[in-house]
Design a protein around this motif. Structure first.
Motif, PDB file in Angstrom:
ATOM      1  N   GLN A 196       0.862  -1.184   0.000  1.00  0.00           N
ATOM      2  CA  GLN A 196       0.000   0.000   0.000  1.00  0.00           C
ATOM      3  C   GLN A 196       0.893   1.226   0.000  1.00  0.00           C
ATOM      4  N   CYS A 243      -0.168   4.358  -0.598  1.00  0.00           N
ATOM      5  CA  CYS A 243      -0.951   5.542  -0.224  1.00  0.00           C
ATOM      6  C   CYS A 243      -0.951   6.613  -1.310  1.00  0.00           C
ATOM      7  N   ALA A 299      -3.383  -0.584  -4.646  1.00  0.00           N
ATOM      8  CA  ALA A 299      -3.015  -1.365  -3.475  1.00  0.00           C
ATOM      9  C   ALA A 299      -3.005  -2.844  -3.835  1.00  0.00           C
ATOM     10  N   THR A 356      -3.532  -6.390  -2.236  1.00  0.00           N
ATOM     11  CA  THR A 356      -4.090  -6.985  -1.030  1.00  0.00           C
ATOM     12  C   THR A 356      -4.167  -8.490  -1.164  1.00  0.00           C
ATOM     13  N   CYS A 371      -3.421   4.832   5.564  1.00  0.00           N
ATOM     14  CA  CYS A 371      -3.013   6.045   4.860  1.00  0.00           C
ATOM     15  C   CYS A 371      -3.567   7.306   5.507  1.00  0.00           C
ATOM     16  N   ASN A 377      -6.576  -3.811   5.604  1.00  0.00           N
ATOM     17  CA  ASN A 377      -5.173  -3.438   5.679  1.00  0.00           C
ATOM     18  C   ASN A 377      -4.355  -4.300   6.616  1.00  0.00           C
ATOM     19  N   THR A 404       3.240  -2.512   5.595  1.00  0.00           N
ATOM     20  CA  THR A 404       4.130  -1.836   4.644  1.00  0.00           C
ATOM     21  C   THR A 404       5.301  -2.732   4.241  1.00  0.00           C
TER      22      THR A 404
END
Length: 548
Positions: free
Chosen positions: A69, A71, A78, A80, A521, A530, A535
């Protein structure tokens, strides 16, 4: 992440929302974003980091990394867990002069993958044998969507001694490949069809002899849908078959075909290959389907770009059939037809919502495969919610639940251990729940006709009634809310020969403690998923696109 291409020129690579260039997050040695079919503009936020670049023996290799991600909500996608990803690539034989003069590619292509949920288990299979369960030259009906069922006798050596399935995969006839949409194999639990005249004879499933059709309520041992790959069990898990001459005697192979152009004389001998061993493993596996029953009570209004159907697995079912210490889910296969665009399998325990078991926010109906998920424990009394999102914006007619490609479905096929008797845990909306919606949005003279058409499972009668409605935003939102919050009929299926199945009216789960939404974010991006990506950087994924 690495990309290897047989060229000495430039390489383009990126993530696309649909397999096309527009809207893609692209790397061409530099970080670019594609607005349309033209040279991508340079991304303001440079989030791809080049680690290494080599050119050797006619091959160019780029190694780079990027946060899951970034941001960068304008230009980056993103990444996922569980999401379907469309990878696009292109290249040229000549290096660009600079980042503003890049020649049009010589070669381009796309590939659909699941970056994180692939079945990468590699148990030893040197001692495995295989059993093919295949149709015998079936003539695919020139009739749009059709289902063909075939009862197949289990070989005597397997009937006499328990064997353990450790892998399975589809075996598709090349000439009919584009017509094969899904394959299911049912294990006929306690149903002895020895000597039945219809064994090894394929039938339209609706015309399958009633006594053979009972097997379709038994456990699904193997499932495949278009785009799927081989399913490999974890090394400590297997699916037991046979072992008692009268318990497991037959399979039922269920095939779904699509022949939209009504082409005659398409011959198919596709099916499923089961790999099995004699040695038991620590856990016996099974599969359960969860979601909304595939019936016309499932209604999707026309011209809506985001409409959600909710299917429930009730706590009464899990309390009745799961062992005291629960079961462990290790894989899932989401399934919709054409207009399904996202799915999420939610998990509720004592009113508290836990992280989703699985989610695919970019579902592709042409790429449906089993996802290996982090192990999740489901306990007696837990509740599951399957959310299925649809985009009917290009349809001027109402879509109903059903088996044809024109209709829709909302299911998750969950693989777990240890095995239990339950084969399906699903729901449909109780028709009585639609009373207030009928009073507000439907002419009174059509009330009874709509209810009767749904109760009779008659989409032919229901479609003109629903198509005549004024589907305003308020109308479809209230209709969706009824399906989400209204009383449901909760189904808990077990094989025909096993007691304990039931159908009961009940309300959806009451969530007293919603899932905590962590803002990665800090800008309102949908954060509920998330927990999957934080990260961490994409060091471990190797993508090799070798173009000759």
């Amino acid at each position: 992440m690495a990309v290897q291409v047989q060229t000495t020129g430039w390489i383009g690579f990126g993530f696309s929302p649909n397999g096309g260039m527009t809207g893609s997050d692209v790397v061409i040695g530099w970080d670019h974003y594609a607005f349309s079919y033209e040279l991508p503009r340079l991304d303001i936020s440079q989030d791809w980091i080049l680690l290494n670049a080599t050119e050797d023996v006619g091959y160019t290799v780029l190694e780079f990394m990027r946060d899951f991600q970034t941001c960068d909500l304008q230009d980056d996608r993103a990444i996922t867990f569980g999401d379907t990803v469309h990878i696009i690539y292109c290249y040229h034989v000549i290096d660009p002069e600079d980042n503003t003069v890049i020649q049009l590619h010589n070669v381009r292509g796309t590939r659909t993958v699941n970056l994180f949920g692939q079945m990468n288990y590699k148990p030893p299979l040197s001692d495995a044998q295989f059993l093919d369960l295949r149709n015998n030259r079936v003539n695919i009906p020139p009739d749009g969507t059709s289902y063909i069922c075939t009862a197949i006798e289990i070989p005597q050596n397997i009937r006499n001694q328990t064997h353990y399935v450790v892998k399975y995969g589809a075996v598709i006839t090349p000439e009919s490949k584009r017509h094969v949409l899904h394959i299911l194999v049912h294990l006929c639990e306690g149903l002895d069809y020895t000597g039945h005249p219809s064994i090894n004879i394929s039938h339209i499933c609706d015309e399958f002899p009633e006594e053979l059709n009972m097997c379709r309520t038994s456990v699904i041992i193997a499932g495949w849908a278009v785009g799927g790959e081989d399913f490999v069990f974890p090394e400590e898990v297997a699916f037991p078959i046979g072992g008692d001459d009268k318990v497991h005697t037959h399979f039922v192979l269920e095939m779904r075909y699509d022949n939209p152009n009504f082409i005659p004389d398409i011959i198919d001998s596709s099916g499923m290959r089961l790999y099995y061993v004699k040695q038991p493993r620590q856990f016996n596996s099974s599969m359960i389907s969860v979601g909304y029953l595939t019936r016309p009570q499932m209604v999707i209004p026309p011209r809506v770009d985001r409409y959600t159907v909710y299917g429930y697995c009730s706590k009464r079912c899990t309390a009745a059939h799961l062992p005291e210490d629960g079961v462990t889910i290790f894989s899932n296969l989401f399934h919709t037809h054409v207009i399904g665009v996202y799915l999420k399998l939610r998990h509720i325990r004592n009113g508290k919502e836990l992280p989703p078991i699985d989610a695919n926010l970019h579902h592709d109906s042409a790429f449906q495969q089993h996802t290996a998920i982090p192990l999740v424990k489901v306990l007696p009394g837990d509740e599951l919610i399957l959310e299925c999102g649809y985009n009917s914006s290009n349809r001027g007619f109402t879509t109903f639940g059903g088996e044809s490609t024109r209709e829709e479905t909302c299911l998750a096929f969950i693989s777990y251990y240890p095995a239990t008797p339950v084969t399906a845990c699903a729901s449909i909306t109780n028709l009585a729940s639609y009373h207030q919606w009928l009073m507000e949005f439907v002419p009174e003279e059509n009330h009874q006709a709509i209810i009767e058409s749904l109760a009779n499972k008659d989409p032919v009668a229901a479609e003109p009634l629903f198509n005549s409605l004024n589907w305003t935003v308020d109308n479809h939102q209230i209709f969706q809310q009824v399906g989400r919050d209204g009383e449901q009929l909760m189904y808990c299926f077990t094989p025909t020969v096993v007691s304990g199945g039931f159908v009961l009216p009940d309300l959806p789960p009451i969530i007293t403690e919603p899932l905590w939404e962590h803002e990665v974010c800090g800008s309102g991006v949908s954060p509920v998923y998330n927990f999957y990506f934080t990260t961490i950087c994409l060091f471990a994924i190797l993508l090799s696109i070798i173009c000759n």
